[in-house]
Write a protein that holds these residues in place. Structure first.
Motif, PDB file in Angstrom:
ATOM      1  N   VAL A  79      67.324 120.145   8.124  1.00  0.00           N
ATOM      2  CA  VAL A  79      67.795 120.807   6.911  1.00  0.00           C
ATOM      3  C   VAL A  79      68.340 119.755   5.948  1.00  0.00           C
ATOM      4  CG1 VAL A  79      69.449 122.458   5.969  1.00  0.00           C
ATOM      5  CG2 VAL A  79      68.263 122.973   8.105  1.00  0.00           C
ATOM      6  N   ALA A  80      69.049 118.772   6.469  1.00  0.00           N
ATOM      7  CA  ALA A  80      69.593 117.707   5.623  1.00  0.00           C
ATOM      8  C   ALA A  80      68.480 116.936   4.909  1.00  0.00           C
ATOM      9  CB  ALA A  80      70.440 116.758   6.453  1.00  0.00           C
ATOM     10  N   GLU A  81      67.370 116.726   5.601  1.00  0.00           N
ATOM     11  CA  GLU A  81      66.255 116.000   4.988  1.00  0.00           C
ATOM     12  C   GLU A  81      65.611 116.800   3.866  1.00  0.00           C
ATOM     13  OE1 GLU A  81      64.678 113.112   8.574  1.00  0.00           O
ATOM     14  OE2 GLU A  81      64.087 115.236   8.613  1.00  0.00           O
ATOM     15  N   ILE A  82      65.410 118.100   4.060  1.00  0.00           N
ATOM     16  CA  ILE A  82      64.804 118.874   2.968  1.00  0.00           C
ATOM     17  C   ILE A  82      65.777 119.013   1.801  1.00  0.00           C
ATOM     18  CG2 ILE A  82      63.175 120.107   4.454  1.00  0.00           C
ATOM     19  CD1 ILE A  82      64.896 122.655   3.838  1.00  0.00           C
ATOM     20  N   ARG A  83      67.067 119.050   2.103  1.00  0.00           N
ATOM     21  CA  ARG A  83      68.064 119.073   1.029  1.00  0.00           C
ATOM     22  C   ARG A  83      67.956 117.810   0.191  1.00  0.00           C
ATOM     23  NH1 ARG A  83      73.745 119.315   2.939  1.00  0.00           N
ATOM     24  NH2 ARG A  83      74.082 119.300   0.712  1.00  0.00           N
ATOM     25  N   GLN A  84      67.812 116.675   0.853  1.00  0.00           N
ATOM     26  CA  GLN A  84      67.713 115.403   0.156  1.00  0.00           C
ATOM     27  C   GLN A  84      66.396 115.299  -0.615  1.00  0.00           C
ATOM     28  OE1 GLN A  84      67.682 111.924   2.664  1.00  0.00           O
ATOM     29  NE2 GLN A  84      68.738 110.728   1.109  1.00  0.00           N
ATOM     30  N   ILE A  85      65.307 115.703  -0.008  1.00  0.00           N
ATOM     31  CA  ILE A  85      64.000 115.641  -0.666  1.00  0.00           C
ATOM     32  C   ILE A  85      63.985 116.493  -1.927  1.00  0.00           C
ATOM     33  CG2 ILE A  85      61.561 116.317  -0.440  1.00  0.00           C
ATOM     34  CD1 ILE A  85      61.891 115.599   2.608  1.00  0.00           C
ATOM     35  N   LEU A  86      64.528 117.706  -1.830  1.00  0.00           N
ATOM     36  CA  LEU A  86      64.492 118.651  -2.946  1.00  0.00           C
ATOM     37  C   LEU A  86      65.680 118.513  -3.893  1.00  0.00           C
ATOM     38  CD1 LEU A  86      63.354 121.855  -1.009  1.00  0.00           C
ATOM     39  CD2 LEU A  86      61.936 120.336  -2.411  1.00  0.00           C
ATOM     40  N   GLY A  87      66.743 117.861  -3.439  1.00  0.00           N
ATOM     41  CA  GLY A  87      67.943 117.731  -4.264  1.00  0.00           C
ATOM     42  C   GLY A  87      68.650 119.059  -4.447  1.00  0.00           C
ATOM     43  N   ILE A  88      68.789 119.807  -3.336  1.00  0.00           N
ATOM     44  CA  ILE A  88      69.379 121.147  -3.398  1.00  0.00           C
ATOM     45  C   ILE A  88      70.621 121.227  -2.511  1.00  0.00           C
ATOM     46  CG2 ILE A  88      67.219 122.299  -3.973  1.00  0.00           C
ATOM     47  CD1 ILE A  88      66.918 123.065  -1.023  1.00  0.00           C
ATOM     48  N   SER A  89      71.359 122.296  -2.688  1.00  0.00           N
ATOM     49  CA  SER A  89      72.568 122.505  -1.896  1.00  0.00           C
ATOM     50  C   SER A  89      72.232 123.074  -0.523  1.00  0.00           C
ATOM     51  CB  SER A  89      73.506 123.481  -2.625  1.00  0.00           C
ATOM     52  OG  SER A  89      72.924 124.773  -2.658  1.00  0.00           O
ATOM     53  N   ARG A  90      73.212 123.049   0.358  1.00  0.00           N
ATOM     54  CA  ARG A  90      73.039 123.596   1.702  1.00  0.00           C
ATOM     55  C   ARG A  90      72.699 125.093   1.673  1.00  0.00           C
ATOM     56  NH1 ARG A  90      76.702 125.139   6.205  1.00  0.00           N
ATOM     57  NH2 ARG A  90      75.689 124.422   8.107  1.00  0.00           N
ATOM     58  N   PRO A  91      73.465 125.902   0.909  1.00  0.00           N
ATOM     59  CA  PRO A  91      73.123 127.333   0.861  1.00  0.00           C
ATOM     60  C   PRO A  91      71.709 127.600   0.329  1.00  0.00           C
ATOM     61  CG  PRO A  91      75.323 126.984  -0.005  1.00  0.00           C
ATOM     62  CD  PRO A  91      74.719 125.632   0.192  1.00  0.00           C
ATOM     63  N   THR A  92      71.267 126.812  -0.636  1.00  0.00           N
ATOM     64  CA  THR A  92      69.918 126.985  -1.180  1.00  0.00           C
ATOM     65  C   THR A  92      68.872 126.641  -0.132  1.00  0.00           C
ATOM     66  OG1 THR A  92      70.704 126.532  -3.420  1.00  0.00           O
ATOM     67  CG2 THR A  92      68.333 126.305  -3.025  1.00  0.00           C
ATOM     68  N   ALA A  93      69.101 125.578   0.632  1.00  0.00           N
ATOM     69  CA  ALA A  93      68.170 125.190   1.702  1.00  0.00           C
ATOM     70  C   ALA A  93      68.044 126.319   2.722  1.00  0.00           C
ATOM     71  CB  ALA A  93      68.631 123.900   2.374  1.00  0.00           C
ATOM     72  N   TYR A  94      69.173 126.876   3.143  1.00  0.00           N
ATOM     73  CA  TYR A  94      69.127 127.962   4.128  1.00  0.00           C
ATOM     74  C   TYR A  94      68.507 129.223   3.544  1.00  0.00           C
ATOM     75  CZ  TYR A  94      71.535 125.321   7.678  1.00  0.00           C
ATOM     76  OH  TYR A  94      71.837 124.385   8.629  1.00  0.00           O
ATOM     77  N   LYS A  95      68.676 129.440   2.239  1.00  0.00           N
ATOM     78  CA  LYS A  95      68.047 130.588   1.591  1.00  0.00           C
ATOM     79  C   LYS A  95      66.525 130.456   1.662  1.00  0.00           C
ATOM     80  CE  LYS A  95      67.967 133.107  -2.776  1.00  0.00           C
ATOM     81  NZ  LYS A  95      68.498 133.176  -4.141  1.00  0.00           N
ATOM     82  N   LEU A  96      66.003 129.261   1.370  1.00  0.00           N
ATOM     83  CA  LEU A  96      64.558 129.025   1.462  1.00  0.00           C
ATOM     84  C   LEU A  96      64.068 129.242   2.889  1.00  0.00           C
ATOM     85  CD1 LEU A  96      64.186 125.840  -0.778  1.00  0.00           C
ATOM     86  CD2 LEU A  96      63.390 128.157  -1.299  1.00  0.00           C
TER      87      LEU A  96
END
Length: 71
Positions: free
Chosen positions: A24-41
């Motif tokens: 999850v941390a890697e996709i957050r970094q790749i996309l430049g998004i917050s933790r809640p947004t990553a989990y929403k996706l």
């Protein structure tokens, strides 16, 4: 194109073995998004993910295919 950016963010060279999944941390970094947004996706199943013990892994091929459609 985006593969180079992902490799750069992951700190791997092109000659390194291909990863099969992202955290999850890697996709957050790749996309430049917050933790809640990553989990929403992840919860919206926009790409495949697998729950392992207390963590989540995102299937790289699924994520990369989704990301390619977004560019």
């Amino acid at each position: 194109m985006f593969e180079d950016r992902i490799a750069e963010l992951n700190g791997v060279s092109k000659t390194a073995p291909n990863k099969k999944s992202y955290t999850v941390a890697e996709i957050r970094q790749i996309l430049g998004i917050s933790r809640p947004t990553a989990y929403k996706l992840i919860n919206q199943n926009v790409f495949q993910s697998v729950r392992l013990n207390r963590g989540i892994r995102i299937v790289k091929s699924s994520f990369d295919a989704w990301l390619e459609t977004r560019e």
